[in-house]
Design an enzyme around this catalytic site. Structure first.
Site, PDB file in Angstrom:
ATOM      1  N   GLY A 116       0.820  -1.216   0.000  1.00 43.88           N
ATOM      2  CA  GLY A 116       0.000   0.000   0.000  1.00 43.88           C
ATOM      3  C   GLY A 116       0.844   1.252   0.000  1.00 43.88           C
ATOM      4  O   GLY A 116       0.478   2.269  -0.606  1.00 43.88           O
ATOM      5  N   ASN A 117       2.016   1.196   0.658  1.00 48.91           N
ATOM      6  CA  ASN A 117       2.894   2.367   0.683  1.00 48.91           C
ATOM      7  C   ASN A 117       3.401   2.724  -0.713  1.00 48.91           C
ATOM      8  O   ASN A 117       3.693   3.881  -1.006  1.00 48.91           O
ATOM      9  CB  ASN A 117       4.082   2.117   1.612  1.00 48.91           C
ATOM     10  CG  ASN A 117       3.678   2.083   3.074  1.00 48.91           C
ATOM     11  OD1 ASN A 117       2.731   2.759   3.464  1.00 48.91           O
ATOM     12  ND2 ASN A 117       4.368   1.302   3.876  1.00 48.91           N
ATOM     13  N   LYS A 131      -0.711  -3.717  13.443  1.00 52.91           N
ATOM     14  CA  LYS A 131      -0.582  -3.417  12.010  1.00 52.91           C
ATOM     15  C   LYS A 131      -0.671  -1.921  11.756  1.00 52.91           C
ATOM     16  O   LYS A 131      -1.696  -1.284  12.024  1.00 52.91           O
ATOM     17  CB  LYS A 131      -1.690  -4.135  11.240  1.00 52.91           C
ATOM     18  CG  LYS A 131      -1.623  -3.914   9.734  1.00 52.91           C
ATOM     19  CD  LYS A 131      -0.355  -4.508   9.150  1.00 52.91           C
ATOM     20  CE  LYS A 131      -0.319  -4.336   7.641  1.00 52.91           C
ATOM     21  NZ  LYS A 131       0.946  -4.815   7.070  1.00 52.91           N
ATOM     22  N   LYS A 140      -0.827  -7.710   4.268  1.00 54.90           N
ATOM     23  CA  LYS A 140      -0.891  -7.913   2.825  1.00 54.90           C
ATOM     24  C   LYS A 140      -0.035  -9.086   2.370  1.00 54.90           C
ATOM     25  O   LYS A 140      -0.441  -9.874   1.502  1.00 54.90           O
ATOM     26  CB  LYS A 140      -0.465  -6.612   2.129  1.00 54.90           C
ATOM     27  CG  LYS A 140      -0.246  -6.699   0.632  1.00 54.90           C
ATOM     28  CD  LYS A 140       1.222  -6.932   0.243  1.00 54.90           C
ATOM     29  CE  LYS A 140       2.137  -5.886   0.814  1.00 54.90           C
ATOM     30  NZ  LYS A 140       3.556  -6.128   0.449  1.00 54.90           N
ATOM     31  N   LYS A 179       7.391 -10.057   5.157  1.00 50.74           N
ATOM     32  CA  LYS A 179       7.624 -10.473   3.772  1.00 50.74           C
ATOM     33  C   LYS A 179       8.348 -11.811   3.716  1.00 50.74           C
ATOM     34  O   LYS A 179       7.980 -12.708   2.945  1.00 50.74           O
ATOM     35  CB  LYS A 179       8.411  -9.387   3.032  1.00 50.74           C
ATOM     36  CG  LYS A 179       7.651  -8.088   2.860  1.00 50.74           C
ATOM     37  CD  LYS A 179       8.521  -6.997   2.255  1.00 50.74           C
ATOM     38  CE  LYS A 179       7.703  -5.746   1.971  1.00 50.74           C
ATOM     39  NZ  LYS A 179       7.035  -5.205   3.170  1.00 50.74           N
TER      40      LYS A 179
END
Length: 308
Positions: A11-12, A127, A208, A270
């Site tokens: 999103g960033n 989050k 995400k 990640k």
């Protein structure tokens, strides 16, 4: 050989405003269009932290200034963010494909991610969503009841619960669209709990990367590509003995995690998502790299690949 790929876009990477997002999706579309030249099936999963934070703050301020404006729950804010992010992504990608002479349909859908009602994450919000704040601003927001956390040395942000994804409700829709030759923009996942046949939205944001790994696993993808701000994963990051990683196994990744090599809220989720997908079935590969290096990463010339 045609591959099924899930791209996890942060999103960033989409900016903090509508104008920034419209610029960002053009770059995103260029890279994704390159992947489609070989006929690969592509699902674009995206984060929405900054966008959800912006929408939630705007709705709250509107409710406070005018009592007749209803309070909008977090789950609806997540849905709203999926709608406008998908709108920009599908249009930018459609335009890029047509400019290249590629007539590939693009569809965005609202996705829901099933979570457990008793997930311990609901008791410990972690989050980050929304914009970055100074420590002074964060203290003021904490006094108003917000949970705030320092985010990997980049400033302070509001945090909400981040429960573990269990299932993707619209998985069969995604599979059907891929089978029909569509590129799918599958959203960030509205966290929901099951109450019989009813799905109830909850005040949370699903990570995400973990949601993308679950989606890639469920739709039987060959590749999970997690896009980030660096070309490769590093150990001893920003130290004199910094070392960039090309190919690692899940066991090696776990060892680095235990050493504290990856920052929570940054590279750690990640790597964890990449491990989750790579170990879900032999032959599956996860790649962590820059958006513009995705093609090279699949070819094995850059990025960090995690596989058995």
């Amino acid at each position: 050989m045609k591959k099924r790929i899930v791209l996890a876009l942060g999103g960033n990477a989409l900016g903090n405003t509508l104008v920034e997002q419209m610029r960002a999706v053009k770059t995103t579309a260029t890279s994704i269009a390159g992947l489609l030249r070989g006929g690969d099936e592509v699902v674009i999963a995206h984060g929405n932290g900054p966008q959800v934070g912006m929408i939630n703050m705007a709705m709250e301020l509107a409710h406070k200034s005018e009592a007749t404006i209803p309070f909008i729950p977090m789950s609806v804010c997540v849905a709203m963010s999926q709608g406008y992010i998908g709108y920009d992504l599908q249009n930018a990608l459609r335009e890029e494909l047509l400019d290249r002479g590629q007539s590939v349909p693009v569809a965005s859908i609202i996705t829901q991610t099933l979570v457990a009602e008793d997930d311990p994450a609901f008791k410990k919000p972690s989050k980050p969503i929304g914009s970055f704040y100074t420590e002074e601003e964060a203290k003021e927001m904490s006094s108003r009841g917000y949970d705030m956390m320092e985010d990997a040395g980049r400033g302070w942000r509001r945090v909400v619960a981040s429960p573990k994804p269990i299932d993707i409700v619209e998985k069969d829709v995604i599979k059907a669209l891929l089978a029909a030759g569509q590129v799918v923009v599958a959203g960030g996942g509205i966290p929901v709990i099951a109450q019989g046949n009813h799905l109830k939205g909850v005040s949370a944001v699903v990570d995400k990367d973990l949601a993308s790994a679950k989606m890639a696993e469920i739709i039987d993808a060959d590749y999970l590509i997690i896009l980030t701000a660096v070309e490769k994963v590093a150990v001893n990051f920003r130290k004199d003995n910094e070392r960039w990683l090309d190919t690692i196994t899940p066991d090696e990744a776990q060892k680095y995690i235990e050493e504290g090599q990856f920052a929570p809220g940054s590279m750690l989720p990640k790597v964890q998502a990449a491990m989750q997908f790579a170990t879900s079935r032999p032959g599956r590969k996860a790649l962590i790299t820059l958006l513009e290096k995705a093609e090279e990463g699949i070819a094995g010339t850059t990025g960090t690949t995690i596989s058995l």
